[in-house]
Design a protein around this motif. Structure first.
Motif, PDB file in Angstrom:
ATOM      1  N   GLU A  28     146.464 -36.230  45.486  1.00  0.00           N
ATOM      2  CA  GLU A  28     147.726 -35.812  46.105  1.00  0.00           C
ATOM      3  C   GLU A  28     147.610 -34.429  46.720  1.00  0.00           C
ATOM      4  O   GLU A  28     148.152 -34.165  47.794  1.00  0.00           O
ATOM      5  CB  GLU A  28     148.852 -35.825  45.073  1.00  0.00           C
ATOM      6  N   GLY A  29     146.908 -33.536  46.049  1.00  0.00           N
ATOM      7  CA  GLY A  29     146.812 -32.158  46.527  1.00  0.00           C
ATOM      8  C   GLY A  29     145.792 -31.930  47.619  1.00  0.00           C
ATOM      9  O   GLY A  29     145.991 -31.085  48.493  1.00  0.00           O
ATOM     10  N   HIS A  30     144.690 -32.685  47.578  1.00  0.00           N
ATOM     11  CA  HIS A  30     143.590 -32.346  48.481  1.00  0.00           C
ATOM     12  C   HIS A  30     142.934 -33.535  49.169  1.00  0.00           C
ATOM     13  O   HIS A  30     142.020 -33.348  49.963  1.00  0.00           O
ATOM     14  CB  HIS A  30     142.532 -31.552  47.715  1.00  0.00           C
ATOM     15  N   GLY A  31     143.357 -34.756  48.863  1.00  0.00           N
ATOM     16  CA  GLY A  31     142.816 -35.933  49.531  1.00  0.00           C
ATOM     17  C   GLY A  31     141.672 -36.581  48.773  1.00  0.00           C
ATOM     18  O   GLY A  31     141.107 -36.007  47.843  1.00  0.00           O
ATOM     19  N   GLU A  32     141.351 -37.805  49.216  1.00  0.00           N
ATOM     20  CA  GLU A  32     140.343 -38.593  48.519  1.00  0.00           C
ATOM     21  C   GLU A  32     138.937 -38.027  48.667  1.00  0.00           C
ATOM     22  O   GLU A  32     138.137 -38.105  47.740  1.00  0.00           O
ATOM     23  CB  GLU A  32     140.389 -40.043  48.986  1.00  0.00           C
ATOM     24  N   ALA A  33     138.605 -37.453  49.813  1.00  0.00           N
ATOM     25  CA  ALA A  33     137.259 -36.888  49.994  1.00  0.00           C
ATOM     26  C   ALA A  33     137.043 -35.733  49.026  1.00  0.00           C
ATOM     27  O   ALA A  33     135.986 -35.628  48.391  1.00  0.00           O
ATOM     28  CB  ALA A  33     137.054 -36.429  51.432  1.00  0.00           C
ATOM     29  N   ALA A  34     138.032 -34.876  48.887  1.00  0.00           N
ATOM     30  CA  ALA A  34     137.911 -33.750  47.958  1.00  0.00           C
ATOM     31  C   ALA A  34     137.851 -34.249  46.514  1.00  0.00           C
ATOM     32  O   ALA A  34     137.097 -33.709  45.697  1.00  0.00           O
ATOM     33  CB  ALA A  34     139.083 -32.789  48.144  1.00  0.00           C
ATOM     34  N   ALA A  35     138.629 -35.289  46.208  1.00  0.00           N
ATOM     35  CA  ALA A  35     138.595 -35.856  44.856  1.00  0.00           C
ATOM     36  C   ALA A  35     137.220 -36.450  44.578  1.00  0.00           C
ATOM     37  O   ALA A  35     136.684 -36.318  43.474  1.00  0.00           O
ATOM     38  CB  ALA A  35     139.675 -36.918  44.698  1.00  0.00           C
ATOM     39  N   ARG A  36     136.634 -37.105  45.573  1.00  0.00           N
ATOM     40  CA  ARG A  36     135.290 -37.668  45.411  1.00  0.00           C
ATOM     41  C   ARG A  36     134.282 -36.549  45.161  1.00  0.00           C
ATOM     42  O   ARG A  36     133.403 -36.662  44.321  1.00  0.00           O
ATOM     43  CB  ARG A  36     134.901 -38.472  46.643  1.00  0.00           C
ATOM     44  N   TYR A  37     134.431 -35.431  45.879  1.00  0.00           N
ATOM     45  CA  TYR A  37     133.547 -34.282  45.679  1.00  0.00           C
ATOM     46  C   TYR A  37     133.597 -33.826  44.220  1.00  0.00           C
ATOM     47  O   TYR A  37     132.558 -33.629  43.583  1.00  0.00           O
ATOM     48  CB  TYR A  37     133.933 -33.126  46.610  1.00  0.00           C
ATOM     49  N   ILE A  66     129.554 -34.067  50.897  1.00  0.00           N
ATOM     50  CA  ILE A  66     131.013 -34.094  51.038  1.00  0.00           C
ATOM     51  C   ILE A  66     131.552 -32.675  51.210  1.00  0.00           C
ATOM     52  O   ILE A  66     132.412 -32.431  52.046  1.00  0.00           O
ATOM     53  CB  ILE A  66     131.667 -34.808  49.847  1.00  0.00           C
ATOM     54  N   ARG A  67     131.025 -31.730  50.419  1.00  0.00           N
ATOM     55  CA  ARG A  67     131.472 -30.329  50.533  1.00  0.00           C
ATOM     56  C   ARG A  67     131.235 -29.816  51.942  1.00  0.00           C
ATOM     57  O   ARG A  67     132.091 -29.135  52.515  1.00  0.00           O
ATOM     58  CB  ARG A  67     130.733 -29.458  49.512  1.00  0.00           C
ATOM     59  N   ASP A  68     130.088 -30.171  52.536  1.00  0.00           N
ATOM     60  CA  ASP A  68     129.804 -29.741  53.908  1.00  0.00           C
ATOM     61  C   ASP A  68     130.819 -30.337  54.890  1.00  0.00           C
ATOM     62  O   ASP A  68     131.193 -29.687  55.862  1.00  0.00           O
ATOM     63  CB  ASP A  68     128.387 -30.146  54.318  1.00  0.00           C
ATOM     64  N   ASN A  69     131.258 -31.566  54.636  1.00  0.00           N
ATOM     65  CA  ASN A  69     132.218 -32.228  55.522  1.00  0.00           C
ATOM     66  C   ASN A  69     133.634 -31.683  55.371  1.00  0.00           C
ATOM     67  O   ASN A  69     134.364 -31.580  56.354  1.00  0.00           O
ATOM     68  CB  ASN A  69     132.228 -33.735  55.279  1.00  0.00           C
ATOM     69  N   ILE A  70     134.038 -31.374  54.140  1.00  0.00           N
ATOM     70  CA  ILE A  70     135.425 -30.936  53.926  1.00  0.00           C
ATOM     71  C   ILE A  70     135.580 -29.424  53.892  1.00  0.00           C
ATOM     72  O   ILE A  70     136.683 -28.913  53.995  1.00  0.00           O
ATOM     73  CB  ILE A  70     136.029 -31.540  52.631  1.00  0.00           C
ATOM     74  N   GLY A  71     134.483 -28.704  53.729  1.00  0.00           N
ATOM     75  CA  GLY A  71     134.525 -27.246  53.676  1.00  0.00           C
ATOM     76  C   GLY A  71     134.560 -26.731  52.246  1.00  0.00           C
ATOM     77  O   GLY A  71     135.114 -27.363  51.346  1.00  0.00           O
ATOM     78  N   GLU A  72     133.953 -25.577  52.054  1.00  0.00           N
ATOM     79  CA  GLU A  72     133.864 -24.992  50.716  1.00  0.00           C
ATOM     80  C   GLU A  72     135.230 -24.636  50.141  1.00  0.00           C
ATOM     81  O   GLU A  72     135.461 -24.798  48.946  1.00  0.00           O
ATOM     82  CB  GLU A  72     132.968 -23.758  50.730  1.00  0.00           C
ATOM     83  N   ASP A  73     136.137 -24.148  50.979  1.00  0.00           N
ATOM     84  CA  ASP A  73     137.456 -23.748  50.482  1.00  0.00           C
ATOM     85  C   ASP A  73     138.210 -24.941  49.902  1.00  0.00           C
ATOM     86  O   ASP A  73     138.790 -24.856  48.818  1.00  0.00           O
ATOM     87  CB  ASP A  73     138.290 -23.096  51.589  1.00  0.00           C
ATOM     88  N   ARG A  74     138.189 -26.047  50.631  1.00  0.00           N
ATOM     89  CA  ARG A  74     138.889 -27.249  50.157  1.00  0.00           C
ATOM     90  C   ARG A  74     138.219 -27.812  48.898  1.00  0.00           C
ATOM     91  O   ARG A  74     138.889 -28.261  47.979  1.00  0.00           O
ATOM     92  CB  ARG A  74     138.925 -28.288  51.264  1.00  0.00           C
TER      93      ARG A  74
END
Length: 139
Positions: free
Chosen positions: A55-64, A79-87
């Motif tokens: 809910e807070g950050h999306g499925e890609a971030a949850a997968r990370y 995945i971190r490279d795709n979504i960014g370190e901050d996210r």
């Protein structure tokens, strides 16, 4: 005839698109179940934490976060490279915060419906996509 094929193909594409979101959600649960189990986190609480991260950050971030917890470092880094370190950092922080939040039985029940075992969800998505595309029908 060609119009019917085109419409059928478009319908199949929409079904696959809609079901892929469900398939992605169901694929997250086995990952989190293993990660939480390895860290001694109760499965019900784990569902609430997974729900909060999605809910807070999306499925890609949850997968990370899940991949990082089970030490699948190369996949997590991609995945971190795709979504960014901050996210990625924010999602990890959200995981930690959610561990300390109250998780009601009603929320657990709703999340069990959302994050169920992957094989049944993947099979349903595959069957629905085949049905929408008209597999096996004469052309």
């Amino acid at each position: 005839m060609r119009l019917q094929k085109d419409l059928r193909a478009r319908a199949a594409a929409w079904v696959v698109l809609l079901l892929s979101a469900t398939a992605q959600a169901t694929e997250l649960w086995p990952l989190y179940e293993a990660a939480c189990g390895a860290h001694g986190i109760d499965p019900d609480r784990c569902r609430c934490v997974l729900g909060a991260v999605v809910e807070g950050h999306g499925e890609a971030a949850a997968r990370y976060v899940g991949l990082e917890m089970v030490l699948r470092d190369e996949e997590a880094a991609t995945i971190r490279d795709n979504i960014g370190e901050d996210r990625a950092f924010a999602a990890s922080s959200r995981f930690d915060v959610a561990l300390n939040q109250t998780c009601t039985a009603e929320r657990v029940g709703r999340l069990k419906e959302t994050y169920r075992d992957a094989p049944s969800g993947a099979a349903a998505a595959s069957e629905a996509a085949a049905a929408a595309s008209g597999s096996g029908e004469p052309e």
